[in-house]
Design a protein around this motif. Structure first.
Motif, short mmCIF file in Angstrom:
data_model
loop_
_atom_site.label_atom_id
_atom_site.label_comp_id
_atom_site.label_asym_id
_atom_site.label_seq_id
_atom_site.Cartn_x
_atom_site.Cartn_y
_atom_site.Cartn_z
N THR A 163 0.73 -1.14 0.01
CA THR A 163 -0.03 0.01 -0.17
C THR A 163 1.00 1.32 0.01
N THR A 164 0.32 2.28 -0.81
CA THR A 164 0.98 3.74 -0.45
C THR A 164 -0.23 4.57 -0.20
N HIS A 165 0.50 5.77 0.68
CA HIS A 165 -0.31 6.76 1.08
C HIS A 165 0.24 8.13 0.85
N TYR A 166 -0.62 8.98 0.16
CA TYR A 166 0.01 10.26 -0.33
C TYR A 166 -1.13 11.46 0.03
N GLU A 167 -0.49 12.36 0.62
CA GLU A 167 -1.36 13.40 0.87
C GLU A 167 -0.44 14.96 0.44
N GLN A 168 -1.36 15.62 -0.29
CA GLN A 168 -0.92 17.06 -0.70
C GLN A 168 -1.74 18.20 -0.75
N ALA A 169 -1.25 19.14 0.21
CA ALA A 169 -2.06 20.33 0.28
C ALA A 169 -2.16 21.07 -1.11
N ILE A 170 -3.22 21.78 -1.32
CA ILE A 170 -3.51 22.30 -2.63
C ILE A 170 -4.17 23.74 -2.32
N PHE A 171 -3.66 24.66 -2.73
CA PHE A 171 -4.10 26.07 -2.79
C PHE A 171 -3.81 26.51 -1.10
N LYS A 172 -4.91 26.90 -0.51
CA LYS A 172 -4.88 27.27 1.11
C LYS A 172 -5.14 26.26 1.87
N ALA A 173 -6.27 25.74 1.64
CA ALA A 173 -6.91 24.75 2.69
C ALA A 173 -7.14 23.29 2.12
N SER A 174 -7.13 23.34 0.86
CA SER A 174 -7.83 22.06 0.18
C SER A 174 -6.76 21.16 0.30
N LYS A 175 -6.96 19.77 -0.12
CA LYS A 175 -6.05 18.48 0.11
C LYS A 175 -6.61 17.55 -1.01
N LEU A 176 -5.45 16.94 -1.55
CA LEU A 176 -5.78 15.70 -2.54
C LEU A 176 -4.92 14.49 -1.67
N ILE A 177 -5.60 13.48 -1.35
CA ILE A 177 -5.31 12.06 -1.06
C ILE A 177 -5.47 11.13 -1.98
N ASN A 178 -4.47 10.27 -2.01
CA ASN A 178 -4.31 9.11 -2.76
C ASN A 178 -3.81 7.76 -2.10
N ASP A 179 -4.83 6.85 -2.08
CA ASP A 179 -4.31 5.56 -1.41
C ASP A 179 -4.46 4.55 -2.40
N LEU A 180 -3.55 3.56 -2.56
CA LEU A 180 -3.51 2.44 -3.37
C LEU A 180 -2.99 1.31 -2.78
N SER A 181 -3.87 0.30 -3.09
CA SER A 181 -3.56 -0.98 -2.27
C SER A 181 -3.58 -2.13 -3.51
N MET A 182 -2.36 -3.24 -3.19
CA MET A 182 -2.26 -4.18 -4.60
C MET A 182 -2.25 -5.60 -3.70
N PHE A 183 -2.78 -6.56 -4.18
CA PHE A 183 -2.89 -7.72 -3.39
C PHE A 183 -2.63 -9.01 -4.49
N PRO A 184 -1.66 -8.94 -4.71
CA PRO A 184 -1.01 -10.32 -5.43
C PRO A 184 -1.10 -11.66 -4.79
N SER A 185 -1.70 -12.50 -5.32
CA SER A 185 -1.77 -13.73 -4.66
C SER A 185 -0.64 -14.63 -4.64
N THR B 253 -12.31 20.09 0.20
CA THR B 253 -11.82 21.70 0.24
C THR B 253 -13.02 22.03 1.18
N PRO B 254 -12.60 23.02 2.14
CA PRO B 254 -13.19 23.35 3.37
C PRO B 254 -14.52 24.33 2.88
N LEU B 255 -15.61 24.05 3.58
CA LEU B 255 -16.76 24.91 3.39
C LEU B 255 -16.87 25.74 4.80
N SER B 256 -16.49 25.11 5.75
CA SER B 256 -16.73 26.00 7.00
C SER B 256 -15.60 25.21 8.06
#
Length: 297
Positions: A218-240, A257-260
């Motif tokens: 698995t990988t987990h990535y977070e990136q802040a965008i603009f002032k308070a928005s955020k992009l998150i990506n989670d990838l999981s792989m399950f080879p048998s 992105t925040p509303l309040s």
């Protein structure tokens, strides 16, 4: 005038509360779509997550559910629950051991139940204010129960098989009674076979069971965008490991992105790939785009 003892105690408690970090944090997501017209559709989804963080470990709990109908026909019924515990043996909180467990149900892919447990190691490679990246690898044992038929499909097949046996038995009895066929050993054997087809139709079991040992990455990535928005990506792989060449992969990309102070707009795209979905009519790919509101507490 000097402050009272009660006032001092209240001020002390408020100061302690202000300086004490929040051990628990959580989110609640919800989304709803209704369409009325040439086609009537209804889709609803909800998710809950809670994270408990202390200096040596982190516990993450997640619950998700989705339900959908199209023209009064059920097309989505999905639910999942999971827990992950991470233990940091070093003070810098980068390297960790983890154990995880979860259950999942997805009627659309005819998955009655998947339960899994496993563990491994991971590392937090980037830990900045506006960017984070971590990855872990381990093993899991998964128990799966797949439905061989769509809802009501098996009952229709059983009825058809029994009716065929009943019709064949009537033809056999009529042929013997009319003298068109002798009452010999072959006729008796055919009558027994047809009667058994009526009493115990030879139809696939409703559910098939599979057990797998998988590598989990698995990988987990977070990136802040603009002032308070955020992009998150989670990838999981399950080879048998027990069926080489078979694997699943799940990727979820989320934009918030925040509303309040506590509410935010959440858009997520979940993509799942399974190179062995079990039936030809079930696609290897499954994509779900959800827009909803997130409440943070």
């Amino acid at each position: 005038a000097a402050p009272t003892i009660e006032a001092l105690e209240t001020a002390t408690k408020e100061a302690e509360k202000a300086t004490r970090p929040d051990i628990w944090k959580g989110t609640l997501d919800s989304g709803l779509s209704i369409r009325r017209g040439e086609r009537d559709t209804f889709d609803a989804n909800a998710a809950f997550s809670a994270v408990r963080t202390v200096p040596t470990n982190t516990l993450t709990l997640k619950l998700t559910a989705a339900y959908g109908e199209a023209d009064d026909t059920l097309n989505t019924q999905r639910a999942a629950a999971s827990g992950k515990w991470q233990f940091y043996p070093l003070a810098e909180r980068r390297f960790y051991y983890y154990v995880t467990s979860g259950v999942e149900h997805d009627l659309g892919r005819q998955l009655e139940l998947r339960s899994s447990s496993g563990g491994g190691v991971g590392y937090l490679f980037i830990d900045e204010k506006r960017r984070k990246f971590s990855s872990d690898i381990g093993f899991e044992y998964a128990h799966e129960r797949w439905e061989n038929f769509k809802r009501g499909e098996r009952r229709k097949l059983i009825d058809s098989t029994q009716q065929t046996g009943f019709d064949g038995l009537l033809v056999l009895v009529h042929s013997v009674g009319a003298g068109a066929r002798p009452l010999d050993f072959a006729a008796v054997a055919d009558s027994v076979r047809l009667a058994d087809q009526i009493v115990d139709p030879d139809v696939l079991e409703k559910v098939r069971t599979e057990n797998h040992v998988n590598v989990v990455g698995t990988t987990h990535y977070e990136q802040a965008i603009f002032k308070a928005s955020k992009l998150i990506n989670d990838l999981s792989m399950f080879p048998s490991l027990d069926e080489l060449g078979n694997f699943r992969a799940v990727n979820e990309a989320v934009f918030t992105t925040p509303l309040s102070e506590q509410l935010s707009l959440r858009v997520s795209l979940r993509t799942e790939f399974d190179n062995d979905p079990g039936r030809d009519e079930i696609s290897e790919w499954d994509n779900t785009l959800v827009t909803g509101i997130r409440y943070q507490f």
